[in-house]
Design an enzyme around this catalytic site. Sequence first.
Site, PDB file in Angstrom:
ATOM      1  N   ASP A  92      -1.628   7.568  -6.847  1.00 21.73           N
ATOM      2  CA  ASP A  92      -0.287   7.003  -6.628  1.00 21.73           C
ATOM      3  C   ASP A  92       0.726   7.576  -7.616  1.00 21.73           C
ATOM      4  O   ASP A  92       1.819   8.011  -7.227  1.00 21.73           O
ATOM      5  CB  ASP A  92      -0.305   5.476  -6.788  1.00 21.73           C
ATOM      6  CG  ASP A  92      -0.900   4.775  -5.588  1.00 21.73           C
ATOM      7  OD1 ASP A  92      -1.569   5.447  -4.785  1.00 21.73           O
ATOM      8  OD2 ASP A  92      -0.708   3.554  -5.463  1.00 21.73           O
ATOM      9  N   SER A 147       4.226   0.202  -7.341  1.00 20.56           N
ATOM     10  CA  SER A 147       4.126   0.010  -8.792  1.00 20.56           C
ATOM     11  C   SER A 147       4.184   1.357  -9.521  1.00 20.56           C
ATOM     12  O   SER A 147       4.830   1.476 -10.570  1.00 20.56           O
ATOM     13  CB  SER A 147       2.869  -0.773  -9.161  1.00 20.56           C
ATOM     14  OG  SER A 147       1.721  -0.076  -8.745  1.00 20.56           O
ATOM     15  N   ALA A 148       3.538   2.369  -8.953  1.00 19.68           N
ATOM     16  CA  ALA A 148       3.571   3.695  -9.596  1.00 19.68           C
ATOM     17  C   ALA A 148       4.989   4.256  -9.565  1.00 19.68           C
ATOM     18  O   ALA A 148       5.449   4.876 -10.538  1.00 19.68           O
ATOM     19  CB  ALA A 148       2.614   4.648  -8.885  1.00 19.68           C
ATOM     20  N   ALA A 149       5.686   4.029  -8.451  1.00 19.05           N
ATOM     21  CA  ALA A 149       7.056   4.551  -8.331  1.00 19.05           C
ATOM     22  C   ALA A 149       7.985   3.874  -9.336  1.00 19.05           C
ATOM     23  O   ALA A 149       8.868   4.527  -9.915  1.00 19.05           O
ATOM     24  CB  ALA A 149       7.567   4.347  -6.910  1.00 19.05           C
ATOM     25  N   GLY A 207       0.813  -1.218   0.000  1.00 13.60           N
ATOM     26  CA  GLY A 207       0.000   0.000   0.000  1.00 13.60           C
ATOM     27  C   GLY A 207       0.841   1.259   0.000  1.00 13.60           C
ATOM     28  O   GLY A 207       0.368   2.331   0.399  1.00 13.60           O
TER      29      GLY A 207
HETATM   30  O1  PMV Z   1      -2.655   0.251  -2.422  1.00  4.88           O
HETATM   31  P1  PMV Z   1      -2.150   1.459  -3.129  1.00  4.88           P
HETATM   32  O2  PMV Z   1      -0.908   2.014  -2.571  1.00  4.88           O
HETATM   33  O3  PMV Z   1      -2.019   1.234  -4.616  1.00  4.88           O
HETATM   34  O4  PMV Z   1      -3.261   2.627  -2.941  1.00  4.88           O
HETATM   35  C1  PMV Z   1      -4.524   2.452  -3.541  1.00  4.88           C
HETATM   36  C2  PMV Z   1      -5.430   3.604  -3.225  1.00  4.88           C
HETATM   37  C3  PMV Z   1      -6.892   3.347  -3.640  1.00  4.88           C
HETATM   38  O5  PMV Z   1      -7.625   4.523  -3.330  1.00  4.88           O
HETATM   39  C4  PMV Z   1      -7.492   2.181  -2.869  1.00  4.88           C
HETATM   40  C5  PMV Z   1      -7.012   3.047  -5.115  1.00  4.88           C
HETATM   41  C6  PMV Z   1      -6.743   4.238  -6.014  1.00  4.88           C
HETATM   42  O6  PMV Z   1      -6.472   4.005  -7.186  1.00  4.88           O
HETATM   43  O7  PMV Z   1      -6.825   5.384  -5.558  1.00  4.88           O
END
Ligand code: PMV
Length: 375
Positions: free
Chosen positions: A214, A171-173, A167
């Site tokens: 993200d 992946s975005a990084a 969380g």
């Molecule tokens: O789990 P992460 O770090 O990819 O965060 C996701 C955040 C959500 O709100 C659940 C999904 C989104 O795309 O915003």
Amino acid sequence: MPSFRKLPEKEKARMIQDRHLHSSSAPAGVFGSVMGELVEAGEIEIWKTGEVVSPVRAKIGLSSFVDEHGGMAAGHGKIILFGEHAVVYGSRAIASPIPLAVRARVLGEDDGVWLAFPRWGVERRMQKDSTRLTSFEAPAALILGELGLADRTMRIEVFSEIPRSMGLGGSAAVAVAIIRALDRHFEVGLSDDAVNALAYQCECIAHGTPSGIDNTVATFGQPLVYQKGASPSFQPLHLKQPIAMIVGMTGVEGSTAEMVARVREGRRRNRTFYDSVIQEIDSITVQALETLDSNDLVLIGELMNTNHGFLRRIGVSSRELEELIRIAHGHGAYGAKLTGGGGGGSMIALFPDGGNRVVEAMRDAGYQAMEVRIG
Ligand code: PMV
């Protein structure tokens, strides 16, 4: 057969030595499902898995990582302070970068495109056949295609210290780091907005219907308020004083795509209830924005607790997250909540004194934890 190439012995020896040199601060670098795939493919060796499971440092001081990789293109990890899940439906959310990053560089190569994870001693020649791309190759292939570089030869090296599926926006990084490394090497001249837009496309491969928060934090690397929309918008957030948070990691991989799909399905079945929760989370986020400005930590904590209560009600918490949150409250947290997609992954907690003792308590309970500063 997938085409793997092992590193030459000399380089491997250097990396083993390097790992020992930095053993007390070795970053846990894992992203997407790459690890599982590499383990299945027999490509992760014992000397490298030690690095992967090594504890994340309690207090993040990035010195060794930055010394080694400081000149490289970077994508930032993040935490969501308020508004996850609701942000997918147009609500506002507040997120901040954390001092964990993914860095990447592009080097010359004579033959094909190689994707390398030097810290793990692994590299892989990218498949030409797009139907056979693994989940960690697919975003790289998309980026190369979009930048018109699919026919070039190169070696892309990725160094991640963001734990996988926790969380924390790994992946975005990774996507941002790779895009920036390609931009630098081939002098494409991308703006931050273009980097962000392309990273969003990568996120769509990884997560299906991401809000875009993200990739925005990974690109811009600053605390911000984000809102999805026909054209997503964000405003940088300038805190008067930095706020210390504890990030507790369950060690259980949370699938953001799965959690987002669960909420979508719940909303399909019970629209009125889910929409009222989304509405509540949005107003908590708006209140948090005002409160962050006045630095009222007690109220920020209360808002975190309330936000978490709503996330529980839509079924995205987990036993481990609840245990970490209990530990945080047991140590006097002003507030605690899950961060990111949930179902595992990480939680954050706010303490009057920064919460040093709780890091130990979380570790004693078998979790990993670290302190981060927001703002
Ligand atoms: O789990 P992460 O770090 O990819 O965060 C996701 C955040 C959500 O709100 C659940 C999904 C989104 O795309 O915003």
